[in-house]
Design an enzyme around this catalytic site. Structure first.
Site, short mmCIF file in Angstrom:
data_model
loop_
_atom_site.label_atom_id
_atom_site.label_comp_id
_atom_site.label_asym_id
_atom_site.label_seq_id
_atom_site.Cartn_x
_atom_site.Cartn_y
_atom_site.Cartn_z
N GLU A 45 0.83 -1.20 0.00
CA GLU A 45 0.00 0.00 0.00
C GLU A 45 0.86 1.26 0.00
OE1 GLU A 45 -3.73 1.90 2.56
OE2 GLU A 45 -2.34 0.51 3.52
N LYS A 117 -10.06 2.38 -2.25
CA LYS A 117 -10.28 1.85 -0.90
C LYS A 117 -11.59 2.36 -0.31
CE LYS A 117 -7.72 1.58 3.50
NZ LYS A 117 -6.40 1.92 4.11
N CYS A 154 -5.80 -2.79 2.59
CA CYS A 154 -5.53 -2.67 4.01
C CYS A 154 -6.79 -2.80 4.88
CB CYS A 154 -4.78 -1.38 4.31
SG CYS A 154 -3.81 -1.47 5.85
#
Length: 290
Positions: A45, A117, A154
């Site tokens: 990331e 995300k 994540c």
């Protein structure tokens, strides 16, 4: 059954203050993975920078770049040169005041699409809500020449719903670029095993391969308020949740592992989780509070 083997590469490394040096390091590691035969390669990331959400700093908005920016373009061109599929995680500039934590997927120099995300954390030194607009892409899958893949980022990896969605859309491998480590308000807590267990469980629940790649090293907050230590432990697991490869160190490391996508059908024919779902009974989950 036709053989469906693919080599997956994960790029785990530390990041320093010089962003170009971070990019150069990642490129060298990507090349190393390709030399080892990796066909689908994933960065960690926000691989080009230190984890800037440790602090609030309006100047960090200037680190975002549009999808036709220089770093994205470099990775795209690298995918063409190496003849591989590259999964690239960077800070995306979409419009003034609108920035996303984004992954783009490239194959042989072609742009296959992006994922932004969805789940944005907020906690001590994980101050992501200041920097990232929640994703608006839905949960796409990408049909590559090596199989159908999905990417979640994540904090997304702690939620079961996105993994189930991409599995039902046909994902065979889910990649999780990550930046996770110490908990500044709980310095004695090591979440690394819980992290691994939570992610590989998505593979068990959905009968698919899981590839998680995390950064390593200590990074000091730019305002001197503290630091974080990222624990690495990048890994690849099979549809039964068995670890096929895990980083051996908490240092820079390239992981390359061959997998057989035919294991997915064999596993799903035994553990019929998708067949026995009852979505008609799940309406309560759509409520924020029960």
């Amino acid at each position: 059954m036709m053989e469906r083997k693919v080599k997956v590469g994960l790029i785990q490394h530390s990041c320093g203050a010089d962003r170009q040096e971070n990019v150069d390091k990642a490129i060298a590691l990507i090349r190393q993975a390709a030399e080892q035969g990796a066909q689908v390669i994933c960065t960690q990331e926000l691989f080009d920078a230190m984890y800037f959400p440790q602090v609030i700093d309006v100047e960090k908005y200037n680190w975002a770049e549009p999808l036709d920016g220089p770093t994205w373009t470099t990775i795209r061109d690298l995918s063409r040169e190496l003849g591989v599929t590259l999964i690239c995680s960077l800070y995306e500039y979409a419009a003034a005041g609108m920035y996303f934590n984004t992954v783009a997927v490239y194959e042989d120099g072609q742009y296959l699409g992006k994922y932004r995300k969805h789940h944005i954390p907020e906690g001590p030194q994980y101050l992501e809500k200041y920097y990232f607009t929640p994703g608006d892409t839905g949960y796409p899958v990408f049909k590559t020449k090596h199989g159908t893949i999905a990417v979640l980022i994540c904090w997304d990896e702690w939620f079961p719903e996105p993994s189930r969605i991409v599995a039902l859309k046909g994902a065979e491998i889910v990649f999780y670029p990550s930046a996770i480590g110490s908990e500044p308000d709980h310095p004695d807590l090591d979440t690394s095993q819980s992290w691994m267990d939570a992610i590989k469980a998505h593979g068990i629940h959905n009968g698919m391969f899981i590839a998680a790649v995390n950064r390593v090293g200590r990074e000091d907050a730019t305002d001197g308020s503290g630091h974080m230590t990222f624990y690495g432990r990048s890994f690849l697991s099979n549809p039964l949740g068995q670890i096929l490869i895990e980083s051996k160190t908490n240092e820079d490391e390239v992981l390359v592992q061959e997998i057989d996508l035919n294991e997915i059908k064999r596993t799903r024919d035994i553990l019929q989780f998708h067949r026995d779902r009852r979505p008609d009974s799940y309406s309560e989950i759509l409520k924020v509070s029960l």
